[in-house]
Design an enzyme around this catalytic site. Structure first.
Site, PDB file in Angstrom:
ATOM      1  N   GLU A 123      87.073  69.457  28.693  1.00 44.41           N
ATOM      2  CA  GLU A 123      87.531  68.324  29.502  1.00 44.41           C
ATOM      3  C   GLU A 123      86.803  67.036  29.121  1.00 44.41           C
ATOM      4  O   GLU A 123      87.420  65.965  29.061  1.00 44.41           O
ATOM      5  CB  GLU A 123      87.330  68.639  30.991  1.00 44.41           C
ATOM      6  CG  GLU A 123      88.139  69.817  31.497  1.00 44.41           C
ATOM      7  CD  GLU A 123      89.639  69.656  31.275  1.00 44.41           C
ATOM      8  OE1 GLU A 123      90.139  68.526  31.307  1.00 44.41           O
ATOM      9  OE2 GLU A 123      90.319  70.687  31.073  1.00 44.41           O
ATOM     10  N   HIS A 126      88.308  65.432  26.094  1.00 40.98           N
ATOM     11  CA  HIS A 126      89.468  64.570  26.340  1.00 40.98           C
ATOM     12  C   HIS A 126      89.035  63.117  26.541  1.00 40.98           C
ATOM     13  O   HIS A 126      89.674  62.180  26.050  1.00 40.98           O
ATOM     14  CB  HIS A 126      90.230  65.039  27.580  1.00 40.98           C
ATOM     15  CG  HIS A 126      91.182  66.170  27.345  1.00 40.98           C
ATOM     16  ND1 HIS A 126      92.153  66.137  26.370  1.00 40.98           N
ATOM     17  CD2 HIS A 126      91.320  67.373  27.972  1.00 40.98           C
ATOM     18  CE1 HIS A 126      92.855  67.270  26.414  1.00 40.98           C
ATOM     19  NE2 HIS A 126      92.361  68.031  27.364  1.00 40.98           N
TER      20      HIS A 126
END
Length: 264
Positions: A123, A126
């Site tokens: 995550e 990203h």
């Protein structure tokens, strides 16, 4: 005709000026500044907090420990706000501006610190790869035309409201939306190396996705999904594993040995 020609030239200039490269060298369209993305991330995180209860105690300390070990490897500096949310879905997210959220349901699937690190590293990747900027920029460019491209200079006024509508504010917590398969695969690679540099065992990323597959209620065909299939993800991770293991061994040798205790 002249007006249309000028608009087309203006759109082209904006697009060319906004080209950047991802950590893997892929070309990206990024129309928004980091300040704008941080503002969007802050608003999205606040909306998420309003929707779900926040969990503290040992669960929060455990997630904080894993997240801190990973964010310490970043060059960006600054503290990340990390919160655990009471939700049965096996999900987590990171947002521009330094926000990380982990749902309690993920802890039933990520069964140790290394598997949790695989998710959090993915995550954060990203954010590192500017995927939120890329996705919102692509939507602005393809769905709303030059007027919203020009509104990229600020979030105020009707243009800014239209952009926030594209982000799905209130419905999907702002920029929390599915990334493309290409972006997901890129985040897998960047996140794998990131967790390894923090001293977490990258081999556990494969076990994580096997757990995900076992706990899923079935997936749509990969061509219908914004995400790679679990099998494709595992294959991609295994292709990168030798490099990640080398980083892991270097981290361990240099004293990067996180010991985050999962609550019993």
């Amino acid at each position: 005709m002249k007006w249309m020609k000028r608009s087309a030239i203006g759109a082209l200039m904006i697009t060319l000026a906004a080209c950047s490269q991802s950590p893997t060298g892929r070309s990206q369209l990024t129309l928004f500044s980091q300040e704008q993305l941080s503002e969007m991330g802050e608003q999205s995180f606040a909306q998420y907090e309003q929707q779900l209860p926040v969990v503290g105690g040992q669960v929060n300390s455990y997630v904080q420990c894993v997240a801190s070990a990973i964010t310490s490897q970043l060059n960006s500096g600054g503290a990340w706000e990390v919160k655990v949310f009471q939700d049965e879905s096996a999900n987590a997210f990171a947002l521009p501006g330094g926000y990380i959220g982990v749902n309690t349901g993920l802890l039933d699937v990520a069964t140790n610190q290394d598997q949790l690190a695989a998710v959090i590293g993915h995550e954060i990747a990203h954010v590192m790869a500017d995927h939120a900027n890329e996705r919102v920029s692509q939507q602005a460019a393809t769905q709303t035309g030059l007027s919203v491209l020009q509104a990229a200079a600020g979030l105020e006024g009707a243009g800014g409201q239209q952009l926030m509508g594209l982000l799905g504010a209130g419905a999907q917590y702002g920029i929390l939306m599915p990334f493309s398969r290409k972006q997901e695969s890129e985040a897998d690679v960047v996140g794998l190396n990131l967790m390894a540099r923090a001293g977490f065992d990258p081999r556990e990323s494969v076990d994580l996705w096997q757990n995900m597959s076992a706990n899923s209620q079935g997936q749509p065909p990969v061509w219908m999904s914004t995400h790679p299939s679990h099998g494709q993800r595992i294959g991609g991770l295994q292709e990168q594993m030798d490099d990640a293991l080398a980083l892991y061994q270097q981290a361990q040798a240099s004293g990067q040995t996180p010991n985050c205790r999962r609550p019993g």
